[in-house]
Design a protein around this motif. Structure first.
Motif, PDB file in Angstrom:
ATOM      1  N   VAL A  90       0.846  -1.187   0.000  1.00  0.00           N
ATOM      2  CA  VAL A  90       0.000   0.000   0.000  1.00  0.00           C
ATOM      3  C   VAL A  90       0.884   1.241   0.000  1.00  0.00           C
ATOM      4  O   VAL A  90       2.061   1.199   0.397  1.00  0.00           O
ATOM      5  CB  VAL A  90      -0.947   0.015   1.215  1.00  0.00           C
ATOM      6  N   ASN A  91       0.338   2.352  -0.449  1.00  0.00           N
ATOM      7  CA  ASN A  91       1.108   3.598  -0.515  1.00  0.00           C
ATOM      8  C   ASN A  91       1.343   4.212   0.860  1.00  0.00           C
ATOM      9  O   ASN A  91       2.323   4.924   1.072  1.00  0.00           O
ATOM     10  CB  ASN A  91       0.389   4.608  -1.415  1.00  0.00           C
ATOM     11  N   GLU A  92       0.433   3.959   1.773  1.00  0.00           N
ATOM     12  CA  GLU A  92       0.567   4.512   3.113  1.00  0.00           C
ATOM     13  C   GLU A  92       1.635   3.731   3.899  1.00  0.00           C
ATOM     14  O   GLU A  92       1.819   2.528   3.696  1.00  0.00           O
ATOM     15  CB  GLU A  92      -0.762   4.456   3.857  1.00  0.00           C
ATOM     16  N   THR A  93       2.331   4.423   4.784  1.00  0.00           N
ATOM     17  CA  THR A  93       3.375   3.785   5.597  1.00  0.00           C
ATOM     18  C   THR A  93       3.086   4.017   7.074  1.00  0.00           C
ATOM     19  O   THR A  93       2.580   5.076   7.466  1.00  0.00           O
ATOM     20  CB  THR A  93       4.766   4.349   5.257  1.00  0.00           C
ATOM     21  N   PHE A  94       3.423   3.029   7.888  1.00  0.00           N
ATOM     22  CA  PHE A  94       3.259   3.134   9.341  1.00  0.00           C
ATOM     23  C   PHE A  94       4.164   2.094   9.995  1.00  0.00           C
ATOM     24  O   PHE A  94       4.553   1.095   9.375  1.00  0.00           O
ATOM     25  CB  PHE A  94       1.792   2.912   9.747  1.00  0.00           C
ATOM     26  N   SER A  95       4.506   2.331  11.243  1.00  0.00           N
ATOM     27  CA  SER A  95       5.364   1.396  11.984  1.00  0.00           C
ATOM     28  C   SER A  95       5.248   1.669  13.473  1.00  0.00           C
ATOM     29  O   SER A  95       4.894   2.778  13.901  1.00  0.00           O
ATOM     30  CB  SER A  95       6.826   1.523  11.548  1.00  0.00           C
ATOM     31  N   CYS A  96       5.557   0.636  14.258  1.00  0.00           N
ATOM     32  CA  CYS A  96       5.647   0.748  15.710  1.00  0.00           C
ATOM     33  C   CYS A  96       6.910   0.022  16.160  1.00  0.00           C
ATOM     34  O   CYS A  96       7.207  -1.078  15.675  1.00  0.00           O
ATOM     35  CB  CYS A  96       4.429   0.130  16.403  1.00  0.00           C
ATOM     36  N   LEU A  97       7.636   0.634  17.081  1.00  0.00           N
ATOM     37  CA  LEU A  97       8.857   0.044  17.616  1.00  0.00           C
ATOM     38  C   LEU A  97       8.852   0.182  19.130  1.00  0.00           C
ATOM     39  O   LEU A  97       8.450   1.217  19.673  1.00  0.00           O
ATOM     40  CB  LEU A  97      10.098   0.728  17.038  1.00  0.00           C
ATOM     41  N   LEU A  98       9.325  -0.866  19.792  1.00  0.00           N
ATOM     42  CA  LEU A  98       9.433  -0.867  21.249  1.00  0.00           C
ATOM     43  C   LEU A  98      10.913  -0.849  21.610  1.00  0.00           C
ATOM     44  O   LEU A  98      11.640  -1.810  21.342  1.00  0.00           O
ATOM     45  CB  LEU A  98       8.755  -2.098  21.847  1.00  0.00           C
ATOM     46  N   TYR A  99      11.363   0.232  22.229  1.00  0.00           N
ATOM     47  CA  TYR A  99      12.773   0.394  22.564  1.00  0.00           C
ATOM     48  C   TYR A  99      13.073  -0.227  23.930  1.00  0.00           C
ATOM     49  O   TYR A  99      12.162  -0.513  24.714  1.00  0.00           O
ATOM     50  CB  TYR A  99      13.143   1.872  22.517  1.00  0.00           C
ATOM     51  N   PRO A 100      14.365  -0.440  24.233  1.00  0.00           N
ATOM     52  CA  PRO A 100      14.728  -1.243  25.411  1.00  0.00           C
ATOM     53  C   PRO A 100      14.118  -0.795  26.727  1.00  0.00           C
ATOM     54  O   PRO A 100      13.812  -1.618  27.574  1.00  0.00           O
ATOM     55  CB  PRO A 100      16.261  -1.137  25.440  1.00  0.00           C
ATOM     56  N   ARG A 101      13.929   0.487  26.949  1.00  0.00           N
ATOM     57  CA  ARG A 101      13.417   0.955  28.240  1.00  0.00           C
ATOM     58  C   ARG A 101      11.904   1.062  28.275  1.00  0.00           C
ATOM     59  O   ARG A 101      11.345   1.794  29.092  1.00  0.00           O
ATOM     60  CB  ARG A 101      14.051   2.300  28.584  1.00  0.00           C
ATOM     61  N   GLY A 102      11.221   0.337  27.400  1.00  0.00           N
ATOM     62  CA  GLY A 102       9.769   0.330  27.414  1.00  0.00           C
ATOM     63  C   GLY A 102       9.130   1.481  26.678  1.00  0.00           C
ATOM     64  O   GLY A 102       7.939   1.753  26.879  1.00  0.00           O
ATOM     65  N   LEU A 103       9.873   2.166  25.827  1.00  0.00           N
ATOM     66  CA  LEU A 103       9.336   3.286  25.061  1.00  0.00           C
ATOM     67  C   LEU A 103       8.738   2.764  23.761  1.00  0.00           C
ATOM     68  O   LEU A 103       9.437   2.207  22.918  1.00  0.00           O
ATOM     69  CB  LEU A 103      10.439   4.300  24.758  1.00  0.00           C
ATOM     70  N   LEU A 104       7.424   2.933  23.597  1.00  0.00           N
ATOM     71  CA  LEU A 104       6.731   2.540  22.375  1.00  0.00           C
ATOM     72  C   LEU A 104       6.586   3.764  21.479  1.00  0.00           C
ATOM     73  O   LEU A 104       6.063   4.796  21.896  1.00  0.00           O
ATOM     74  CB  LEU A 104       5.350   1.967  22.704  1.00  0.00           C
ATOM     75  N   SER A 134      28.835  -9.985  24.785  1.00  0.00           N
ATOM     76  CA  SER A 134      27.742 -10.743  25.398  1.00  0.00           C
ATOM     77  C   SER A 134      26.466 -10.573  24.583  1.00  0.00           C
ATOM     78  O   SER A 134      26.369  -9.695  23.720  1.00  0.00           O
ATOM     79  CB  SER A 134      27.507 -10.278  26.839  1.00  0.00           C
ATOM     80  N   LEU A 135      25.473 -11.408  24.884  1.00  0.00           N
ATOM     81  CA  LEU A 135      24.197 -11.337  24.181  1.00  0.00           C
ATOM     82  C   LEU A 135      23.526  -9.979  24.392  1.00  0.00           C
ATOM     83  O   LEU A 135      23.630  -9.392  25.472  1.00  0.00           O
ATOM     84  CB  LEU A 135      23.259 -12.436  24.679  1.00  0.00           C
ATOM     85  N   PRO A 136      22.820  -9.479  23.388  1.00  0.00           N
ATOM     86  CA  PRO A 136      22.047  -8.242  23.586  1.00  0.00           C
ATOM     87  C   PRO A 136      20.833  -8.502  24.465  1.00  0.00           C
ATOM     88  O   PRO A 136      20.354  -9.638  24.577  1.00  0.00           O
ATOM     89  CB  PRO A 136      21.645  -7.860  22.157  1.00  0.00           C
ATOM     90  N   GLY A 137      20.317  -7.448  25.079  1.00  0.00           N
ATOM     91  CA  GLY A 137      19.123  -7.591  25.897  1.00  0.00           C
ATOM     92  C   GLY A 137      17.880  -7.774  25.045  1.00  0.00           C
ATOM     93  O   GLY A 137      17.673  -7.063  24.063  1.00  0.00           O
ATOM     94  N   SER A 138      17.040  -8.747  25.392  1.00  0.00           N
ATOM     95  CA  SER A 138      15.829  -9.033  24.626  1.00  0.00           C
ATOM     96  C   SER A 138      14.720  -9.471  25.572  1.00  0.00           C
ATOM     97  O   SER A 138      14.966 -10.179  26.554  1.00  0.00           O
ATOM     98  CB  SER A 138      16.096 -10.126  23.586  1.00  0.00           C
ATOM     99  N   ARG A 139      13.480  -9.074  25.255  1.00  0.00           N
ATOM    100  CA  ARG A 139      12.316  -9.481  26.032  1.00  0.00           C
ATOM    101  C   ARG A 139      11.771 -10.837  25.592  1.00  0.00           C
ATOM    102  O   ARG A 139      10.987 -11.444  26.311  1.00  0.00           O
ATOM    103  CB  ARG A 139      11.187  -8.446  25.876  1.00  0.00           C
ATOM    104  N   THR A 140      12.164 -11.293  24.404  1.00  0.00           N
ATOM    105  CA  THR A 140      11.494 -12.446  23.812  1.00  0.00           C
ATOM    106  C   THR A 140      12.356 -13.691  23.675  1.00  0.00           C
ATOM    107  O   THR A 140      11.818 -14.793  23.594  1.00  0.00           O
ATOM    108  CB  THR A 140      10.959 -12.083  22.421  1.00  0.00           C
ATOM    109  N   THR A 141      13.689 -13.559  23.638  1.00  0.00           N
ATOM    110  CA  THR A 141      14.521 -14.743  23.447  1.00  0.00           C
ATOM    111  C   THR A 141      15.918 -14.516  23.994  1.00  0.00           C
ATOM    112  O   THR A 141      16.408 -13.380  24.050  1.00  0.00           O
ATOM    113  CB  THR A 141      14.623 -15.115  21.951  1.00  0.00           C
TER     114      THR A 141
END
Length: 331
Positions: free
Chosen positions: A57-71, A171-178
Protein backbone atom coordinates in the motif's frame (compact mmCIF):
# COMPACT_ATOMS: atom_id res chain seq x y z
CA UNK A 1 -0.09 -8.89 -3.24
CA UNK A 2 -2.73 -11.15 -1.76
CA UNK A 3 -6.18 -9.83 -2.59
CA UNK A 4 -9.52 -11.57 -2.38
CA UNK A 5 -13.12 -10.72 -1.66
CA UNK A 6 -15.19 -12.43 0.99
CA UNK A 7 -18.67 -12.00 2.30
CA UNK A 8 -18.91 -9.28 4.91
CA UNK A 9 -17.57 -10.38 8.26
CA UNK A 10 -20.15 -8.63 10.38
CA UNK A 11 -18.51 -8.85 13.83
CA UNK A 12 -15.34 -7.22 12.54
CA UNK A 13 -17.34 -4.81 10.39
CA UNK A 14 -19.44 -3.69 13.34
CA UNK A 15 -16.36 -3.35 15.56
CA UNK A 16 -14.56 -1.16 13.04
CA UNK A 17 -17.72 0.83 12.32
CA UNK A 18 -18.15 1.45 16.03
CA UNK A 19 -14.49 2.50 16.23
CA UNK A 20 -15.12 4.90 13.38
CA UNK A 21 -17.99 6.39 15.34
CA UNK A 22 -15.83 6.75 18.46
CA UNK A 23 -17.45 4.12 20.66
CA UNK A 24 -14.71 3.22 23.13
CA UNK A 25 -16.23 0.01 24.54
CA UNK A 26 -16.63 -1.65 21.15
CA UNK A 27 -13.15 -0.53 20.07
CA UNK A 28 -11.66 -2.56 22.90
CA UNK A 29 -12.97 -5.74 21.23
CA UNK A 30 -10.18 -5.53 18.65
CA UNK A 31 -7.85 -7.36 21.07
CA UNK A 32 -10.21 -10.35 20.99
CA UNK A 33 -10.08 -10.78 17.23
CA UNK A 34 -8.04 -13.52 15.61
CA UNK A 35 -5.59 -11.67 13.36
CA UNK A 36 -2.58 -12.68 11.30
CA UNK A 37 0.43 -10.49 12.22
CA UNK A 38 1.82 -10.71 8.69
CA UNK A 39 -1.20 -9.21 6.93
CA UNK A 40 -2.86 -5.83 6.69
CA UNK A 41 -6.65 -6.02 6.95
CA UNK A 42 -8.45 -3.48 4.77
CA UNK A 43 -12.19 -3.02 5.24
CA UNK A 44 -14.28 -0.49 3.33
CA UNK A 45 -17.77 0.91 3.75
CA UNK A 46 -18.91 -1.32 0.88
CA UNK A 47 -18.33 -4.36 3.10
CA UNK A 48 -15.38 -5.66 1.10
CA UNK A 49 -12.39 -7.00 3.09
CA UNK A 50 -8.89 -7.45 1.71
CA UNK A 51 -5.77 -9.04 3.17
CA UNK A 52 -2.61 -7.53 1.72
CA UNK A 53 1.05 -7.11 2.61
CA UNK A 54 1.66 -3.80 4.38
CA UNK A 55 4.39 -2.96 1.86
CA UNK A 56 1.89 -3.14 -1.02
CA UNK A 57 0.00 0.00 0.00
CA UNK A 58 1.11 3.60 -0.52
CA UNK A 59 0.57 4.51 3.11
CA UNK A 60 3.37 3.78 5.60
CA UNK A 61 3.26 3.13 9.34
CA UNK A 62 5.36 1.40 11.98
CA UNK A 63 5.65 0.75 15.71
CA UNK A 64 8.86 0.04 17.62
CA UNK A 65 9.43 -0.87 21.25
CA UNK A 66 12.77 0.39 22.56
CA UNK A 67 14.73 -1.24 25.41
CA UNK A 68 13.42 0.96 28.24
CA UNK A 69 9.77 0.33 27.41
CA UNK A 70 9.34 3.29 25.06
CA UNK A 71 6.73 2.54 22.38
CA UNK A 72 7.01 4.75 19.29
CA UNK A 73 4.36 4.59 16.55
CA UNK A 74 4.43 6.75 13.42
CA UNK A 75 2.39 6.98 10.22
CA UNK A 76 2.26 8.82 6.91
CA UNK A 77 -0.97 8.88 4.85
CA UNK A 78 -0.04 11.55 2.36
CA UNK A 79 -2.29 10.06 -0.34
CA UNK A 80 -5.45 11.09 1.50
CA UNK A 81 -7.97 12.97 -0.56
CA UNK A 82 -8.67 16.58 0.23
CA UNK A 83 -11.05 17.06 3.17
CA UNK A 84 -10.64 13.39 4.18
CA UNK A 85 -10.35 12.72 7.90
CA UNK A 86 -7.95 10.26 9.52
CA UNK A 87 -8.33 8.88 13.03
CA UNK A 88 -5.68 6.64 14.59
CA UNK A 89 -6.35 4.07 17.32
CA UNK A 90 -3.39 2.43 19.08
CA UNK A 91 -4.42 -0.62 21.13
CA UNK A 92 -1.98 -2.29 23.52
CA UNK A 93 -3.18 -5.86 24.11
CA UNK A 94 -2.23 -8.42 26.70
CA UNK A 95 -3.82 -11.49 25.19
CA UNK A 96 -7.53 -10.73 24.69
CA UNK A 97 -7.47 -7.81 27.13
CA UNK A 98 -6.67 -4.25 26.15
CA UNK A 99 -4.02 -2.95 28.57
CA UNK A 100 -3.69 0.57 27.14
CA UNK A 101 -4.85 2.63 24.17
CA UNK A 102 -4.63 6.01 22.44
CA UNK A 103 -7.08 7.69 20.05
CA UNK A 104 -5.62 10.43 17.86
CA UNK A 105 -7.14 12.63 15.15
CA UNK A 106 -4.52 13.20 12.46
CA UNK A 107 -5.54 16.20 10.35
CA UNK A 108 -2.69 16.25 7.82
CA UNK A 109 -2.28 12.46 7.61
CA UNK A 110 1.21 12.45 9.18
CA UNK A 111 2.01 11.97 12.84
CA UNK A 112 3.57 9.93 15.61
CA UNK A 113 2.93 8.93 19.19
CA UNK A 114 5.33 7.61 21.80
CA UNK A 115 4.99 6.83 25.47
CA UNK A 116 6.44 4.58 28.16
CA UNK A 117 4.55 1.35 28.72
CA UNK A 118 4.47 0.01 32.25
CA UNK A 119 1.81 -2.68 31.85
CA UNK A 120 2.55 -6.15 30.53
CA UNK A 121 1.46 -6.74 26.94
CA UNK A 122 1.98 -9.11 24.03
CA UNK A 123 0.91 -7.15 20.96
CA UNK A 124 -0.03 -3.74 19.58
CA UNK A 125 -2.89 -3.30 17.10
CA UNK A 126 -3.07 -0.20 14.92
CA UNK A 127 -6.34 1.00 13.39
CA UNK A 128 -6.41 3.76 10.77
CA UNK A 129 -9.90 4.97 9.86
CA UNK A 130 -10.20 7.22 6.79
CA UNK A 131 -13.53 8.86 6.03
CA UNK A 132 -14.79 11.22 3.36
CA UNK A 133 -18.50 12.14 3.28
CA UNK A 134 -20.43 8.86 3.48
CA UNK A 135 -17.50 6.57 2.57
CA UNK A 136 -14.79 5.18 4.81
CA UNK A 137 -11.90 2.72 4.76
CA UNK A 138 -10.19 1.07 7.71
CA UNK A 139 -6.68 -0.40 7.99
CA UNK A 140 -5.95 -2.83 10.83
CA UNK A 141 -2.51 -4.26 11.52
CA UNK A 142 -1.13 -6.22 14.48
CA UNK A 143 2.45 -6.11 15.77
CA UNK A 144 3.53 -8.98 17.97
CA UNK A 145 6.24 -8.42 20.56
CA UNK A 146 8.86 -10.12 18.37
CA UNK A 147 8.25 -7.57 15.59
CA UNK A 148 8.03 -4.58 17.91
CA UNK A 149 11.19 -5.11 19.91
CA UNK A 150 14.39 -3.18 19.25
CA UNK A 151 17.29 -4.93 20.99
CA UNK A 152 19.69 -3.40 23.45
CA UNK A 153 23.23 -3.21 22.06
CA UNK A 154 25.66 -5.99 23.07
CA UNK A 155 27.62 -5.47 26.28
CA UNK A 156 30.93 -6.65 27.80
CA UNK A 157 32.86 -5.89 24.62
CA UNK A 158 36.58 -6.65 24.67
CA UNK A 159 39.25 -6.40 21.98
CA UNK A 160 42.74 -7.88 22.15
CA UNK A 161 45.56 -9.26 20.01
CA UNK A 162 46.55 -12.90 20.48
CA UNK A 163 49.01 -14.82 18.31
CA UNK A 164 48.89 -12.24 15.49
CA UNK A 165 45.06 -12.29 15.46
CA UNK A 166 42.56 -9.63 16.44
CA UNK A 167 40.02 -11.14 18.84
CA UNK A 168 36.74 -9.37 19.69
CA UNK A 169 34.20 -10.86 22.12
CA UNK A 170 30.86 -9.65 23.50
CA UNK A 171 27.74 -10.74 25.40
CA UNK A 172 24.20 -11.34 24.18
CA UNK A 173 22.05 -8.24 23.59
CA UNK A 174 19.12 -7.59 25.90
CA UNK A 175 15.83 -9.03 24.63
CA UNK A 176 12.32 -9.48 26.03
CA UNK A 177 11.49 -12.45 23.81
CA UNK A 178 14.52 -14.74 23.45
CA UNK A 179 17.95 -15.62 24.81
CA UNK A 180 18.81 -18.11 22.07
CA UNK A 181 22.26 -17.17 20.65
CA UNK A 182 21.26 -18.63 17.26
CA UNK A 183 18.58 -15.95 16.82
CA UNK A 184 20.91 -12.93 16.68
CA UNK A 185 23.16 -11.40 14.08
CA UNK A 186 25.72 -8.65 14.55
CA UNK A 187 27.62 -5.94 12.75
CA UNK A 188 31.11 -4.94 13.87
CA UNK A 189 32.56 -1.53 13.07
CA UNK A 190 36.35 -1.61 13.43
CA UNK A 191 36.93 2.01 12.44
CA UNK A 192 38.90 3.53 9.54
CA UNK A 193 35.65 3.89 7.55
CA UNK A 194 35.60 0.22 6.60
CA UNK A 195 32.42 -1.69 5.83
CA UNK A 196 30.96 -3.32 8.98
CA UNK A 197 31.75 -6.99 9.47
CA UNK A 198 28.71 -9.30 9.62
CA UNK A 199 28.61 -12.07 12.22
CA UNK A 200 25.71 -14.50 12.74
CA UNK A 201 24.97 -16.68 15.78
CA UNK A 202 28.41 -16.11 17.35
CA UNK A 203 29.75 -14.09 20.25
CA UNK A 204 33.26 -13.54 18.87
CA UNK A 205 35.11 -12.25 15.83
CA UNK A 206 38.62 -13.32 14.77
CA UNK A 207 40.76 -11.90 11.97
CA UNK A 208 44.40 -11.30 11.09
CA UNK A 209 45.77 -8.36 13.00
CA UNK A 210 47.23 -5.28 11.34
CA UNK A 211 49.91 -4.08 13.81
CA UNK A 212 49.91 -0.58 12.31
CA UNK A 213 46.22 0.05 13.06
CA UNK A 214 44.41 1.50 16.03
CA UNK A 215 41.05 -0.25 16.28
CA UNK A 216 37.86 1.46 17.48
CA UNK A 217 35.39 -1.39 17.99
CA UNK A 218 31.63 -1.00 18.33
CA UNK A 219 28.82 -3.52 17.75
CA UNK A 220 25.09 -3.54 17.06
CA UNK A 221 22.62 -6.43 16.90
CA UNK A 222 19.24 -7.53 15.59
CA UNK A 223 17.18 -10.70 15.42
CA UNK A 224 17.91 -12.76 12.34
CA UNK A 225 15.35 -13.94 9.83
CA UNK A 226 15.74 -17.57 10.90
CA UNK A 227 13.85 -16.80 14.12
CA UNK A 228 11.95 -13.54 13.59
CA UNK A 229 10.96 -11.07 10.90
CA UNK A 230 12.41 -8.02 12.62
CA UNK A 231 14.92 -6.07 10.54
CA UNK A 232 15.64 -3.19 12.91
CA UNK A 233 19.18 -2.84 14.22
CA UNK A 234 19.88 -1.86 17.79
CA UNK A 235 21.84 1.25 18.64
CA UNK A 236 25.62 1.01 18.39
CA UNK A 237 27.38 -0.04 21.55
CA UNK A 238 29.97 2.11 23.27
CA UNK A 239 33.35 2.20 21.51
CA UNK A 240 36.26 0.07 22.72
CA UNK A 241 39.71 1.30 21.65
CA UNK A 242 42.70 -0.94 20.96
CA UNK A 243 45.85 1.19 20.55
CA UNK A 244 48.76 -1.02 19.51
CA UNK A 245 51.37 1.76 19.62
CA UNK A 246 51.88 1.14 23.34
CA UNK A 247 53.10 -2.37 22.52
CA UNK A 248 55.88 -1.12 20.18
CA UNK A 249 59.34 0.33 21.02
CA UNK A 250 59.69 3.66 19.31
CA UNK A 251 62.95 5.25 18.17
CA UNK A 252 63.30 7.44 21.26
CA UNK A 253 63.08 4.43 23.58
CA UNK A 254 65.69 2.52 21.57
CA UNK A 255 68.11 5.49 21.64
CA UNK A 256 67.56 5.96 25.36
CA UNK A 257 68.35 2.32 26.05
CA UNK A 258 71.44 2.40 23.79
CA UNK A 259 72.88 5.41 25.60
CA UNK A 260 71.66 4.60 29.06
CA UNK A 261 73.19 1.13 29.43
CA UNK A 262 76.80 2.23 28.69
CA UNK A 263 76.42 5.19 31.04
CA UNK A 264 75.23 2.92 33.82
CA UNK A 265 78.19 0.58 33.28
CA UNK A 266 80.56 3.54 33.32
CA UNK A 267 79.09 4.76 36.60
CA UNK A 268 79.63 1.32 38.15
CA UNK A 269 83.24 1.28 36.95
CA UNK A 270 83.84 4.72 38.43
CA UNK A 271 82.54 3.60 41.78
CA UNK A 272 84.82 0.55 41.79
CA UNK A 273 87.94 2.46 40.76
CA UNK A 274 87.07 5.67 42.54
CA UNK A 275 90.44 6.37 44.14
CA UNK A 276 92.55 5.60 41.09
CA UNK A 277 90.29 7.50 38.76
CA UNK A 278 90.21 10.47 41.15
CA UNK A 279 93.98 10.76 41.03
CA UNK A 280 93.96 10.66 37.25
CA UNK A 281 91.12 13.07 36.81
CA UNK A 282 92.06 15.43 39.66
CA UNK A 283 95.89 15.51 40.06
CA UNK A 284 97.37 17.58 42.96
CA UNK A 285 98.08 21.25 42.28
CA UNK A 286 101.87 21.91 42.30
CA UNK A 287 103.21 24.22 45.05
CA UNK A 288 105.27 27.29 43.87
CA UNK A 289 108.93 27.60 45.00
CA UNK A 290 109.54 29.56 48.22
CA UNK A 291 111.19 32.45 46.40
CA UNK A 292 107.90 33.13 44.58
CA UNK A 293 105.69 32.94 47.63
CA UNK A 294 106.99 36.30 48.93
CA UNK A 295 106.11 38.04 45.69
CA UNK A 296 102.71 36.35 45.54
CA UNK A 297 101.88 37.54 49.03
CA UNK A 298 102.86 41.12 48.10
CA UNK A 299 100.58 40.94 45.07
CA UNK A 300 103.06 43.13 43.13
CA UNK A 301 103.36 41.99 39.52
CA UNK A 302 106.50 44.11 38.96
CA UNK A 303 108.31 42.07 41.54
CA UNK A 304 108.32 39.13 39.18
CA UNK A 305 110.84 40.91 36.89
CA UNK A 306 114.42 39.98 37.81
CA UNK A 307 117.71 41.04 36.32
CA UNK A 308 120.00 38.31 35.25
CA UNK A 309 122.81 37.81 37.76
CA UNK A 310 126.37 37.89 36.40
CA UNK A 311 128.04 34.61 36.06
CA UNK A 312 130.19 33.68 39.04
CA UNK A 313 133.95 33.71 38.21
CA UNK A 314 135.67 30.72 39.58
CA UNK A 315 139.03 31.41 41.27
CA UNK A 316 142.00 29.43 40.00
CA UNK A 317 144.37 28.38 42.75
CA UNK A 318 147.88 27.19 41.87
CA UNK A 319 149.93 25.27 44.37
CA UNK A 320 153.77 25.81 44.22
CA UNK A 321 156.06 23.32 45.87
CA UNK A 322 159.53 24.13 47.13
CA UNK A 323 161.69 21.80 45.08
CA UNK A 324 165.00 22.96 46.58
CA UNK A 325 164.06 22.09 50.10
CA UNK A 326 162.85 18.75 49.02
CA UNK A 327 166.11 18.03 47.21
CA UNK A 328 168.24 18.67 50.29
CA UNK A 329 166.20 16.30 52.26
CA UNK A 330 166.83 13.71 49.68
CA UNK A 331 170.55 13.89 49.91
Amino acid sequence: MKLFTVHPVWPIFLSLWASQCGTEDNSSDVCQEDMNPDELNILSSSGQMEYVDKNDVNETFSCLLYPRGLLNCSWSFQTLEKDAQLSVHINVCNGNTRADYWNIASKDGVGFKYWNLHAEFKSVILEFNMSLHDKWTSYTYMYEMELLEVLSPPSNISASVKDKYLMVTWSLPGSRTTTNPQCFEYQLDLGDQEEPKNVTAKLFYKDLNDPTRTYSVRIRARKNKECFLSHVWSDWSHTVWLDQSRFKLNTLVIISISLGVPMILLAVLLLVRHQRVSELLFPPIPCPPPKYIYFLERNDPSSFVHLAQPAKVEEEITEVEDTKENAEKTF
